[in-house]
Scaffold this motif. Sequence first.
Motif, mmCIF file in Angstrom:
data_model
loop_
_atom_site.group_PDB
_atom_site.id
_atom_site.type_symbol
_atom_site.label_atom_id
_atom_site.label_comp_id
_atom_site.label_asym_id
_atom_site.label_seq_id
_atom_site.Cartn_x
_atom_site.Cartn_y
_atom_site.Cartn_z
ATOM 1 N N SER A 1 0.818 -1.212 0.000
ATOM 2 C CA SER A 1 0.000 0.000 0.000
ATOM 3 C C SER A 1 0.851 1.261 0.000
ATOM 4 N N LEU A 2 1.913 1.277 0.796
ATOM 5 C CA LEU A 2 2.804 2.437 0.813
ATOM 6 C C LEU A 2 3.408 2.682 -0.564
ATOM 7 N N LYS A 3 3.779 1.612 -1.231
ATOM 8 C CA LYS A 3 4.346 1.737 -2.578
ATOM 9 C C LYS A 3 3.296 2.259 -3.556
ATOM 10 N N HIS A 4 2.095 1.698 -3.504
ATOM 11 C CA HIS A 4 1.031 2.142 -4.407
ATOM 12 C C HIS A 4 0.669 3.604 -4.178
ATOM 13 N N LEU A 5 0.609 4.000 -2.904
ATOM 14 C CA LEU A 5 0.144 5.341 -2.551
ATOM 15 C C LEU A 5 1.236 6.397 -2.655
ATOM 16 N N ASN A 6 2.470 5.969 -2.876
ATOM 17 C CA ASN A 6 3.604 6.895 -2.926
ATOM 18 C C ASN A 6 3.701 7.713 -1.636
ATOM 19 N N MET A 7 3.534 7.010 -0.510
ATOM 20 C CA MET A 7 3.569 7.649 0.801
ATOM 21 C C MET A 7 4.535 6.919 1.718
ATOM 22 N N ASP A 8 5.004 7.617 2.732
ATOM 23 C CA ASP A 8 5.865 7.007 3.740
ATOM 24 C C ASP A 8 5.060 6.485 4.928
ATOM 25 N N THR A 9 3.873 7.075 5.129
ATOM 26 C CA THR A 9 3.050 6.727 6.282
ATOM 27 C C THR A 9 1.577 6.696 5.891
#
Length: 317
Positions: free
Chosen positions: A138-146
């Motif tokens: 999910s972090l990879k898909h969302l381009n987020m760290d948290t």
Amino acid sequence: MKRTTPWFDVSRIALGTHLGEMNEADSALYQESIEFALCNGINFIDTALNYRGMRSERDVGAVLSKLFKKDRINRDDIVVSTKAGIIPGDIDLQLRPENYLKEKLLQTGILQETDLQIVDQHKHVLAPCYYEFAIEQSLKHLNMDTIDIHYIHNPEISMKVLGEERFYKNLEQLFSFYEDQVLAGKIRFYGMAAWTAFTVSPGDTGYISLEKVIETAKNTAGSSHHYRFIQTPFNFYNQIAATDQNQQVQGKWRTLFQAAEELDIYVTTSAPLDCGRLKNHQNSKKLIRFVLDTPGVLSTMIGMRTIQTVKRNLALI
């Protein structure tokens, strides 16, 4: 108008990403509507690893990456929730859920067959090793760290198979993992996004006691635990969360909304138009407003695949 928690403010309406086809056309529509929403007053996005064969998370991530790079939104101003627990498929890899389970989870050793709880065609897991994998995806898909809120998706499936004793024992292990993820900065909070777990009769095999869930969280991490959110269906034709006293708190029967308030849990709601089945209802605006005006609802998730739908819902708030 936004509603406040001790940690962030959220718009009364959140953009949901459940419905739609797993194709480029709907991804283009979603990305347009997500961008418009985030730039015009909606700061809450709700998705899940399994939505639209992982396309929904990827669509959210594509927009976030674009808007962050252009400084059109700040990370601290938006809230993103996602979910795991249901075996997903991956449309980009052309893998249906049963093939994804075999090739990406079982053959790699992330899951064992014994980790699966199966009810009819539904497969669910509580194994922390799967959630570690899911959060990274999910972090990879969302381009987020948290991730702001990570939900256990439809936990009633596992409850039906495991029974109370095993379910809460497994839940304690999962909560310990979640607390470690908070410390690692991968998530901020966790909770459950249920379909029927919190609203069915206590005698139902899929029933989950919110009080017991909170006791489990406290046994794991004390009063500083990070289980702070739940999601449940709620609409004009399904008002169980506000009307039926099926949750017990300190020996007294309460509605789900009342129990959540007493246990310091924030409630987000789904299916205000019954998963799109009421979208053409002659009073659809009235139906949404009913949910928005219900005490105890932090924010309601509404599927918004087009800019037109976003504009119509923005007018309500």
